[in-house]
Every structure is written in structure tokens, then in C-alpha cells.
Design an enzyme around this catalytic site. Structure first.
Site, short mmCIF file in Angstrom:
data_model
loop_
_atom_site.label_atom_id
_atom_site.label_comp_id
_atom_site.label_asym_id
_atom_site.label_seq_id
_atom_site.Cartn_x
_atom_site.Cartn_y
_atom_site.Cartn_z
N HIS A 205 1.27 -0.84 -0.07
CA HIS A 205 0.16 0.10 -0.03
C HIS A 205 0.97 1.23 -0.03
O HIS A 205 2.37 1.28 0.42
CB HIS A 205 -0.68 0.20 1.39
CG HIS A 205 -0.35 0.39 2.45
ND1 HIS A 205 0.31 -1.05 3.08
CD2 HIS A 205 -0.01 1.33 3.47
CE1 HIS A 205 1.08 -0.35 4.19
NE2 HIS A 205 0.59 0.66 4.05
N ARG A 272 8.19 -8.04 15.38
CA ARG A 272 8.37 -7.02 15.26
C ARG A 272 7.35 -5.85 15.44
O ARG A 272 6.13 -6.24 15.50
CB ARG A 272 8.56 -6.94 13.40
CG ARG A 272 8.26 -5.54 13.13
CD ARG A 272 7.86 -5.00 11.72
NE ARG A 272 7.84 -3.78 10.86
CZ ARG A 272 9.33 -3.20 10.99
NH1 ARG A 272 10.56 -3.53 11.75
NH2 ARG A 272 9.26 -2.06 10.10
C1 OGA Z 1 1.41 1.73 7.96
C2 OGA Z 1 2.99 0.27 7.89
C3 OGA Z 1 5.32 -1.09 8.65
C4 OGA Z 1 5.61 -0.61 9.84
O1 OGA Z 1 0.96 1.42 9.07
O2 OGA Z 1 1.25 2.50 7.47
O3 OGA Z 1 3.73 0.76 6.80
O4 OGA Z 1 6.26 -1.94 9.52
N1 OGA Z 1 3.97 -0.07 8.63
O5 OGA Z 1 5.12 -1.78 10.47
NI NI Z 2 2.54 2.23 5.20
#
Ligand code: OGA
Ligand code: NI
Length: 333
Positions: A205, A272
């Protein structure tokens, strides 16, 4: 409408690229040029010497980890995320799924105070930790947006930062937690650049807002894409912030900066956790580019729209849809 099926993970290309790392303690005019170059080339960069105090980051990280460690029924009390609160596996309202759980908060102080009651056993402590973090990252976001305007030679250098300083701004804080994937860690396919049994934590996205400042723990998984089907892994580093150009900044630079497409794969035996601040304007803000960025050689690419209109359109689409296409002007040649 025909929806193209996503490329299977094991046939995609992964490319190692040195992504730009910008030292904010360097000379200002130099920093602004480097930021513009990074946004031109990648719509993405990392910042070091960013000035956000470690203790502020550490406290929010601790709160996030304690929340995600709670039993499921307790976490569910803070949900569903429509759009604020706790969510698990489902992303948005249109069928997107991922190996993720998350907590989304609006950055408005009253909203934080109200939400904290269902999130923490000590709501006032939680609210104050969240507010301190938001204040610090908003400051960093404003600084980066001013540097961008300077580097783009826009006369009104606060044209972007003003939007996220606004008391009515619609900025969001999101904590993402990607639990370890259930594959035998001794049985990973180390001959492959990444384990091809990875699962998608957060699908491809772009972020809809102006810019995103994301800090993660030292567990990787984030990837960006500037070419369809080719993914560049982002090396995790808890001491940096990753900066993403969002869709609104793409429009406000009249298409010069492109909002970066990215995703997260659960590629580790460890979890993570990331903390993302999404700087957004107020709902009634009309999104247009400053005059310096609209020239006879670079005609206006998008029709004017408000942030409320854009959000409404995003809510009706899938995570990976290219929403900005709906707002592009038809230019006859
Ligand atoms: C988001 C995203 C990346 C991540 O929250 O839009 O891209 O590392 N997160 O969690
Ligand atoms: Ni994002």
C-alpha cells in the site's frame, strides 16, 4: 472490474539497495537538498540525529509491548478499530487481511484520553506517554516538511508543516505488532534471499496522509517498492525513523514526490513492533500544490479535493488500490 492477482511471494524479486540515510545534524541547506533527492528517487528515507528523545520512544515502546502481551479478551475491549482502537488480522473494511495486530489512535488529546480508558490500567499515564511521543514526532515531522519546502524552493516554507501543526489536524498514531510466524526457525531456506514461506504482515500500500514517521524495533520485515514486483528490504534500526512520502504530499508537490509503496512480511522468529505517526491535515483542508510547483512545464496533475473527500474514497477501496488515480485530471494531448 478485473482485479489482478498478486504475484506469488516466491516469484517476486528482492533487491538490496542502499536507501538514503539523512543526518539531521548536518548543514541545513545540504540536508534539504538530500531530502528532496531522496523523495525524488524513493519517496522514502531514514533519518538519524532526529532529536526525538530516546526515553520518549522507549516509554511508548514499553506501553505497546505491554498492551500486545495482554490476553486477547482484554485487548478486544479496546476494539474494534473502526477506525480507532484495537484490530487484529483485518485491515480496513474491505476484506484486507494480514498477520498483524494493531492499535490506532487519533492524535487529538481528548480522543487519546478517552481511548486510553479501554487500553490501559493506568489511562492517565498511558495518555501522557502517547501525547509526549506525538508532540516529539510531530516536531520532527514539521522540521522535515520545512526542509522539503526549502529544498523545493517554495517561498512559503511552512506550507506543508502548517497542516500538521493545526489543532484540528487529523493525524494518527498506529502501533503495529507482527507476532512470529509459526515456521521452524531451524528449518528456514537460507539459500533464498528471504524465507519464501513468509507471510504478509501488512500488504502492499501507500500511506494516504502527508508523511509517515515510523520507528521499529530491530526486527526487519518492512520493504519498499519503486518498480512493480521488485522489493527493497529496509534494514531495521531502532535509532532511526523511516520517513514515507504519503499520497497528500504527492499531490502537494504536484506529482514530483511519489508516495512510496511498501509492505511488511513476517520474516523472523521474533516479533516486530513498529510505531507509526501519520501526519494528516484537518478534514476541511483543500489539498493543492503551492504555485511554484505548478508551471507551464508541469501542469497541475490533480483536481482539488479535501482531506475528508480523500479519506472517504480510501475507506471505500482496498488497501493496495491506487487511490490517487481517482483524483488525477484528465489531460488531453
Ligand atoms: C503502516 C505501515 C509498516 C510497519 O502502518 O502503514 O506501513 O513496519 N507499517 O509496521
Ligand atoms: Ni504504511
Amino acid at each position: 472490474m478485473v482485479v489482478p492477482s498478486p504475484t506469488p511471494l516466491d516469484t517476486e524479486k528482492v533487491r538490496a539497495v542502499d536507501l538514503p540515510i539523512i543526518d539531521l545534524s548536518a548543514q541545513r541547506s545540504e540536508v534539504s537538498k538530500l531530502i528532496v533527492k531522496a523523495c525524488d528517487n524513493f519517496g522514502f528515507f531514514k533519518v538519524i540525529n532526529h532529536g526525538v528523545p530516546n526515553h520518549i520512544i522507549a516509554k511508548l515502546e514499553h506501553e505497546g509491548l505491554s498492551f500486545f502481551a495482554k490476553p486477547v479478551p482484554e485487548k478486544l475491549r479496546a476494539g474494534p478499530a473502526n477506525p480507532f482502537g484495537y484490530g487484529c488480522k483485518t485491515i480496513g473494511l474491505n476484506g484486507d487481511m494480514g498477520e498483524i495486530e494493531y492499535l490506532v489512535l487519533n492524535t487529538n488529546p481528548l480522543s487519546i484520553a478517552e481511548r486510553s480508558k479501554t487500553i490501559s490500567d493506568d489511562p492517565s499515564k498511558f495518555s501522557s506517554i502517547v501525547s509526549d511521543y506525538i508532540e516529539a514526532v510531530r516536531g520532527l515531522g514539521c522540521e522535515l516538511l520545512d526542509l522539503m519546502a526549502e529544498g523545493l524552493l517554495v517561498t512559503d516554507t511552512s506550507v506543508f508543516s502548517r497542516l500538521i501543526r493545526d489543532v484540528d489536524c487529523d493525524s494518527v498514531l498506529r502501533l503495529n505488532h507482527y507476532p512470529p510466524v509459526q515456521v521452524d526457525c531451524n528449518d528456514r531456506d537460507t539459500s533464498h534471499p528471504y524465507d519464501n514461506r513468509n507471510k504478509v504482515g501488512f500488504g502492499e500500500h501507500s500511506d494516504p496522509q502527508i508523511l509517515t514517521l515510523l520507528r521499529s524495533n530491530d526486527v526487519g520485515g518492512l520493504q519498499i517498492s519503486i518498480e512493480d514486483g521488485v522489493w527493497i528490504p529496509v534494514t531495521p534500526d531502532p535509532n532511526t525513523f523511516c520517513v514515507n512520502v504519503g499520497d497528500v504530499l504527492q499531490v502537494m508537490t504536484n506529482g514530483r514526490f511519489v508516495s512510496v509503496r511498501h509492505r511488511v512480511l513476517t520474516n523472523s522468529c521474533e516479533s516486530r513492533m513498529s510505531m507509526a505517526y501519520f501526519g494528516a491535515p484537518s478534514l476541511q483542508t483543500r489539498i493543492t500544490a503551492p504555485p511554484e510547483l505548478v508551471t507551464p512545464n508541469r501542469l497541475s496533475l490533480y483536481r482539488p479535493f479535501t482531506w475528508a473527500e480523500y479519506k472517504k474514497a480510501s475507506y471505500s477501496l482496498r488497501l493496495g488500490d491506487r487511490r490517487l488515480e481517482l483524483f488525477r485530471k484528465c489531460i488531453e494531448d
